[in-house]
Design a protein around this motif. Structure first.
Motif, short mmCIF file in Angstrom:
data_model
loop_
_atom_site.label_atom_id
_atom_site.label_comp_id
_atom_site.label_asym_id
_atom_site.label_seq_id
_atom_site.Cartn_x
_atom_site.Cartn_y
_atom_site.Cartn_z
N LEU A 1 0.50 -0.87 -0.17
CA LEU A 1 -0.14 0.53 0.03
C LEU A 1 1.23 1.18 -0.07
CD1 LEU A 1 0.01 0.99 3.45
CD2 LEU A 1 -1.20 -0.49 3.49
N GLU A 2 0.51 2.28 -0.34
CA GLU A 2 0.91 3.62 -0.11
C GLU A 2 -0.06 4.58 0.92
OE1 GLU A 2 1.33 2.05 -4.92
OE2 GLU A 2 0.01 2.53 -3.39
N VAL A 3 0.49 5.24 1.37
CA VAL A 3 -0.02 5.91 2.90
C VAL A 3 0.35 7.39 2.82
CG1 VAL A 3 1.91 4.88 4.68
CG2 VAL A 3 -0.22 6.13 5.12
N ARG A 4 0.30 8.79 2.82
CA ARG A 4 0.75 9.77 2.79
C ARG A 4 1.90 9.54 4.56
NH1 ARG A 4 -1.63 14.46 0.55
NH2 ARG A 4 -4.04 13.79 -0.29
N GLU A 5 2.80 10.63 3.80
CA GLU A 5 4.02 10.64 4.71
C GLU A 5 3.03 11.02 6.30
OE1 GLU A 5 8.22 12.24 4.70
OE2 GLU A 5 6.88 13.58 4.07
N SER A 6 2.52 11.86 6.57
CA SER A 6 1.91 12.58 7.06
C SER A 6 0.90 11.43 8.26
CB SER A 6 1.27 14.12 7.10
OG SER A 6 0.39 14.01 5.90
N ASN A 7 0.36 10.63 7.74
CA ASN A 7 -0.51 10.08 8.18
C ASN A 7 0.11 9.35 9.30
OD1 ASN A 7 -2.91 8.88 8.62
ND2 ASN A 7 -3.61 8.43 6.85
N ALA B 1 4.76 9.95 -0.83
CA ALA B 1 3.96 8.21 0.46
C ALA B 1 4.82 7.00 0.50
CB ALA B 1 2.79 7.80 -1.28
N ILE B 2 4.67 6.63 1.25
CA ILE B 2 5.31 5.73 1.86
C ILE B 2 4.69 4.61 1.36
CG2 ILE B 2 6.09 4.40 4.09
CD1 ILE B 2 6.63 7.41 3.92
N ILE B 3 5.58 2.97 0.99
CA ILE B 3 5.55 2.26 0.51
C ILE B 3 5.75 1.37 1.01
CG2 ILE B 3 5.73 0.78 -1.64
CD1 ILE B 3 7.25 2.90 -2.83
N MET B 4 4.64 0.97 2.08
CA MET B 4 4.55 -0.40 2.65
C MET B 4 4.52 -1.78 2.13
SD MET B 4 3.09 1.41 6.16
CE MET B 4 4.11 0.65 8.09
N TRP B 5 5.20 -2.71 2.81
CA TRP B 5 5.01 -4.14 2.27
C TRP B 5 4.78 -5.22 3.79
CZ3 TRP B 5 3.81 -6.32 -2.53
CH2 TRP B 5 4.44 -5.92 -3.67
N LYS B 6 3.70 -6.49 4.16
CA LYS B 6 3.58 -7.34 4.66
C LYS B 6 3.76 -8.03 4.20
CE LYS B 6 0.03 -9.41 7.28
NZ LYS B 6 1.34 -10.44 8.57
N TYR B 7 4.72 -9.07 3.47
CA TYR B 7 4.94 -10.34 3.06
C TYR B 7 4.90 -11.61 3.66
CZ TYR B 7 8.20 -7.36 -0.26
OH TYR B 7 8.29 -6.36 -0.89
N ASP B 8 4.57 -11.79 4.41
CA ASP B 8 3.94 -13.04 5.50
C ASP B 8 3.20 -13.09 5.94
OD1 ASP B 8 3.92 -10.68 7.20
OD2 ASP B 8 4.71 -11.86 9.08
#
Length: 148
Positions: A105-111, A140-147
């Motif tokens: 997902l992408e999330v606002r840096e300020s959120n 945007a901060i890109i976040m990942w969940k792999y597990d």
């Protein structure tokens, strides 16, 4: 509070749109949500319901074996009551049922609130999209969940 998580239907769009407009500076259109739930076979959306009222929603696109979270929102009157967590749990469960092995997902840096929610479910910051948000050029901060 009894929260029911269930698939989003076309008849939910009006309530979802209200939450969308209260939550985002550049909200999706009614037509976009209708298309997601009626035409896009890669789209998977859920709603959170309390006393027969939709109080939140979330969705993702299935891209091969990955889930790209498109949006998550909770009505302002129902925030900080654990509904965002229930939506995240519902999305992760739905992803597993669809053979998804990783989510992003992408999330606002300020959120920061949203970033903490995602981190609680194992998402990690692994990138940045400079100027991603058109309304204010925020990263945007890109976040990942792999597990999964």
């Amino acid at each position: 509070m009894d929260v029911i998580i269930r698939p989003m239907r076309k008849e939910d769009v009006e309530e979802v749109l209200e939450i969308e407009k209260l939550s985002f500076s550049t909200p999706w259109s009614k037509e976009a949500f209708i298309s997601e739930v009626t035409k896009n076979s890669c789209a998977k959306y859920i709603v959170a319901e309390v006393d027969n009222k939709i109080v939140g929603y979330g969705g993702f696109w299935v891209v091969v074996d990955e889930g790209h979270i498109t949006n998550i929102a909770v009505h302002p009157e129902y925030r900080s009551k654990g509904i965002g967590s229930k939506i995240m749990e519902g999305l992760i469960d739905l992803a597993k049922k669809n053979g998804i092995t990783a989510m992003t997902l992408e999330v606002r840096e300020s959120n920061i609130t949203a970033q903490h929610l995602y981190a609680k479910y194992g998402f990690r910051q692994l990138g940045r999209r400079k100027g991603y948000y058109q309304d204010n050029n925020e990263d945007a901060i890109i976040m990942w969940k792999y597990d999964l």
